[in-house]
Design an enzyme around this catalytic site. Structure first.
Site, PDB file in Angstrom:
ATOM      1  N   GLY A 151      33.177  49.080  37.517  1.00  0.00           N
ATOM      2  CA  GLY A 151      33.071  49.810  36.250  1.00  0.00           C
ATOM      3  C   GLY A 151      32.145  51.008  36.331  1.00  0.00           C
ATOM      4  N   LYS A 179      43.343  46.041  35.902  1.00  0.00           N
ATOM      5  CA  LYS A 179      42.613  46.118  34.619  1.00  0.00           C
ATOM      6  C   LYS A 179      43.063  47.346  33.835  1.00  0.00           C
ATOM      7  CE  LYS A 179      38.575  44.335  36.828  1.00  0.00           C
ATOM      8  NZ  LYS A 179      37.437  45.003  37.445  1.00  0.00           N
ATOM      9  N   GLY A 197      35.675  46.397  43.370  1.00  0.00           N
ATOM     10  CA  GLY A 197      35.646  45.180  44.180  1.00  0.00           C
ATOM     11  C   GLY A 197      36.915  44.974  44.985  1.00  0.00           C
ATOM     12  N   ARG A 247      25.999  41.744  47.573  1.00  0.00           N
ATOM     13  CA  ARG A 247      25.131  42.331  46.551  1.00  0.00           C
ATOM     14  C   ARG A 247      23.663  41.977  46.771  1.00  0.00           C
ATOM     15  NH1 ARG A 247      29.421  41.416  41.542  1.00  0.00           N
ATOM     16  NH2 ARG A 247      30.390  43.455  41.786  1.00  0.00           N
TER      17      ARG A 247
HETATM   18  P1  ADP Z   1      39.214  46.959  41.368  1.00  0.00           P
HETATM   19  O1  ADP Z   1      38.532  45.629  41.500  1.00  0.00           O
HETATM   20  O2  ADP Z   1      39.247  47.687  42.676  1.00  0.00           O
HETATM   21  O3  ADP Z   1      38.659  47.787  40.248  1.00  0.00           O
HETATM   22  P2  ADP Z   1      41.346  45.805  39.788  1.00  0.00           P
HETATM   23  O4  ADP Z   1      40.495  44.603  39.584  1.00  0.00           O
HETATM   24  O5  ADP Z   1      41.644  46.641  38.618  1.00  0.00           O
HETATM   25  O6  ADP Z   1      40.764  46.691  41.001  1.00  0.00           O
HETATM   26  O7  ADP Z   1      42.789  45.380  40.349  1.00  0.00           O
HETATM   27  C1  ADP Z   1      43.001  44.675  41.542  1.00  0.00           C
HETATM   28  C2  ADP Z   1      44.139  43.732  41.397  1.00  0.00           C
HETATM   29  O8  ADP Z   1      45.311  44.365  40.955  1.00  0.00           O
HETATM   30  C3  ADP Z   1      44.498  43.063  42.702  1.00  0.00           C
HETATM   31  O9  ADP Z   1      44.195  41.687  42.609  1.00  0.00           O
HETATM   32  C4  ADP Z   1      46.009  43.310  42.860  1.00  0.00           C
HETATM   33  O10 ADP Z   1      46.705  42.178  43.312  1.00  0.00           O
HETATM   34  C5  ADP Z   1      46.413  43.639  41.446  1.00  0.00           C
HETATM   35  N1  ADP Z   1      47.653  44.423  41.374  1.00  0.00           N
HETATM   36  C6  ADP Z   1      47.886  45.659  41.854  1.00  0.00           C
HETATM   37  N2  ADP Z   1      49.134  46.045  41.616  1.00  0.00           N
HETATM   38  C7  ADP Z   1      49.757  45.034  40.967  1.00  0.00           C
HETATM   39  C8  ADP Z   1      51.085  44.830  40.443  1.00  0.00           C
HETATM   40  N3  ADP Z   1      52.034  45.757  40.546  1.00  0.00           N
HETATM   41  N4  ADP Z   1      51.331  43.660  39.835  1.00  0.00           N
HETATM   42  C9  ADP Z   1      50.355  42.712  39.739  1.00  0.00           C
HETATM   43  N5  ADP Z   1      49.096  42.845  40.196  1.00  0.00           N
HETATM   44  C10 ADP Z   1      48.796  43.988  40.810  1.00  0.00           C
HETATM   45 MG    MG Z   2      38.781  43.808  40.450  1.00  0.00          MG
END
Ligand code: ADP
Ligand code: MG
Length: 401
Positions: free
Chosen positions: A381, A200, A358, A39
């Site tokens: 977000g 999330k 991320g 960043r």
């Molecule tokens: P981003 O940062 O790309 O927006 P998120 O923070 O929402 O994505 O989600 C990422 C996390 O979701 C990862 O750490 C991954 O391990 C977790 N994840 C994905 N699928 C599952 C699942 N079925 N059970 C538990 N954790 C999960």
């Molecule tokens: Mg994330």
């Protein structure tokens, strides 16, 4: 797209001017050391350009969630070593964001010098977008530059309020992000697929309800899929799942139906009794066969193959959130496979692929295909809200070009 002024609209000589520059210094840390300076590198061109044109540059950023209190462990000064290292310049730390301490510091700074103001979220007016706080900060600057796309979905004093009291310009990183997103998705070719996964769930459900009206295929994976499966009456065992959001999930499925958007939920899944790398209890099963003591950690091979076929019929893909717990093998399998399918289609010129978030970026890097995607945004977000077609307040408030 909203038109906005950029650094090109500033005079070539900024000697004697004070630039208030909103950047993203919410950096990942471990044991007091910054572990990823992406960043900072993103905003370095903006900071150096302004400094080299003779401005005194005052950096504004938030760090963590201090919720309007001065929390010493969340001082943005924790990032100063990383910032100085990336910029290759000395940066002065100022423990305030407005008032006499900032005035005093400006007296010490010479044209071209850079200072970092304290964590904006130490002041309650930041998140409340208090115009009085914005005015107090603005009193020490001649113009405002927003280079933090990742915070542009929030209408806070330092991301939005300041743009109403000072001439407001997009920084180079902000400009590049908006230009790339606009180029990739401004006028997307159909059919459009959206992949939404990750963890999330509650914060992403709102996005889904808007997305179904915009895309032809909604592919749901990750923890998000578990919530939808549970809403459909599937027993998801110990899976990450927000059972209390069942009604919301149902409403999204209804809305998708009405909008003619096909929702893809996995019909096979990879489960385990414990969350560990290659656990003994690992198995693949139909979603209806998950035992009470198992958790779904990835979508299954049949579902993955079907999704790759869906992508073949599409011209545009937006992706946020991994399909499984990709950090722990073999729960990266589906994410890696689908990412590679998308990358291959993109390389052939059959698909425009844009991803953000991320962990999504980390997953694409893990799959070795980030560079093959049409565009990858590190913003989470803000990317999601952009994806659902919302006007980002931090972008909307910039001075129109
Ligand atoms: P981003 O940062 O790309 O927006 P998120 O923070 O929402 O994505 O989600 C990422 C996390 O979701 C990862 O750490 C991954 O391990 C977790 N994840 C994905 N699928 C599952 C699942 N079925 N059970 C538990 N954790 C999960
Ligand atoms: Mg994330």
């Amino acid at each position: 797209m909203t038109s906005f002024k950029t650094l090109d609209d500033l005079p070539a000589d900024l000697t004697g001017k004070v630039a208030l520059v909103r950047v993203d210094l919410n950096l990942p840390m471990a044991d007091g050391v910054v572990t990823d300076d992406t960043r900072v590198r993103a905003s370095a061109p903006t900071i150096l350009e302004l400094a080299d044109k003779g401005a005194k540059v005052l950096l504004l950023a938030h760090f963590g969630r201090p919720k309007g209190e001065k929390v010493s462990t969340m001082s943005v000064s924790m990032t100063i070593d990383a910032v100085q290292h990336v910029l290759g310049r000395e940066v002065m730390f100022v423990p305030e964001i407005a008032g006499p301490v900032v005035v005093q510091s400006l007296g010490i700074l010479r044209p071209g010098d850079i200072a970092m103001l304290e964590n904006t979220r130490f002041w309650k007016g930041e998140e409340a977008n208090d115009p009085e706080l914005a005015k107090a900060i603005a009193a020490n600057g001649d113009f405002y530059v927003n280079d933090a796309f990742s915070a542009a979905h929030r209408a806070h004093a330092s991301t939005e309020g300041l743009a109403h009291v000072l001439p407001a310009f997009a920084g180079r990183a902000m400009e590049a992000e908006l230009t790339a997103l606009e180029k990739a998705l401004g006028n997307p070719e159909r059919p459009i697929a959206a992949v939404v996964g990750g963890a999330k769930v509650s914060s992403k459900l709102d996005v889904l309800s808007h997305l179904v009206a915009k895309v032809d295929h909604l592919i749901i994976g990750g923890g998000m899929a578990n919530t939808f499966l549970a809403a459909r009456g599937v027993n998801v065992g110990k899976s990450l799942c927000e059972h209390d959001l069942a009604a919301t999930a149902e409403a999204i499925l209804d809305a998708a139906d009405k909008a003619g958007c096909t929702v893809h939920l996995p019909y096979d899944v990879v489960v385990a009794k414990e969350f560990a790398a290659n656990p003994a209890s690992l198995r693949t099963c139909n979603v209806h066969e998950v035992a009470a003591d198992e958790m779904i950690l990835d979508i299954g091979p049949q579902a993955t193959e079907a999704l790759a076929d869906v992508l073949k019929t599409c011209r545009t893909l937006v992706w946020n959130g991994p399909l499984g717990a990709f950090e722990t093998p073999p729960f990266d399998t589906a994410t890696v496979a689908l990412a590679r399918s998308a990358a291959a289609l993109t390389s052939e010129g059959a698909l425009v692929s844009v991803a953000g978030g991320g962990d999504t970026v980390a997953a694409l890097n893990h799959a070795g295909v980030a560079a093959q995607f049409s565009y990858v945004s590190t913003a989470g977000g803000a990317f999601l809200e952009w994806m659902e077609g919302k006007e980002l307040p931090g972008v909307k408030a910039l001075s129109p070009a």
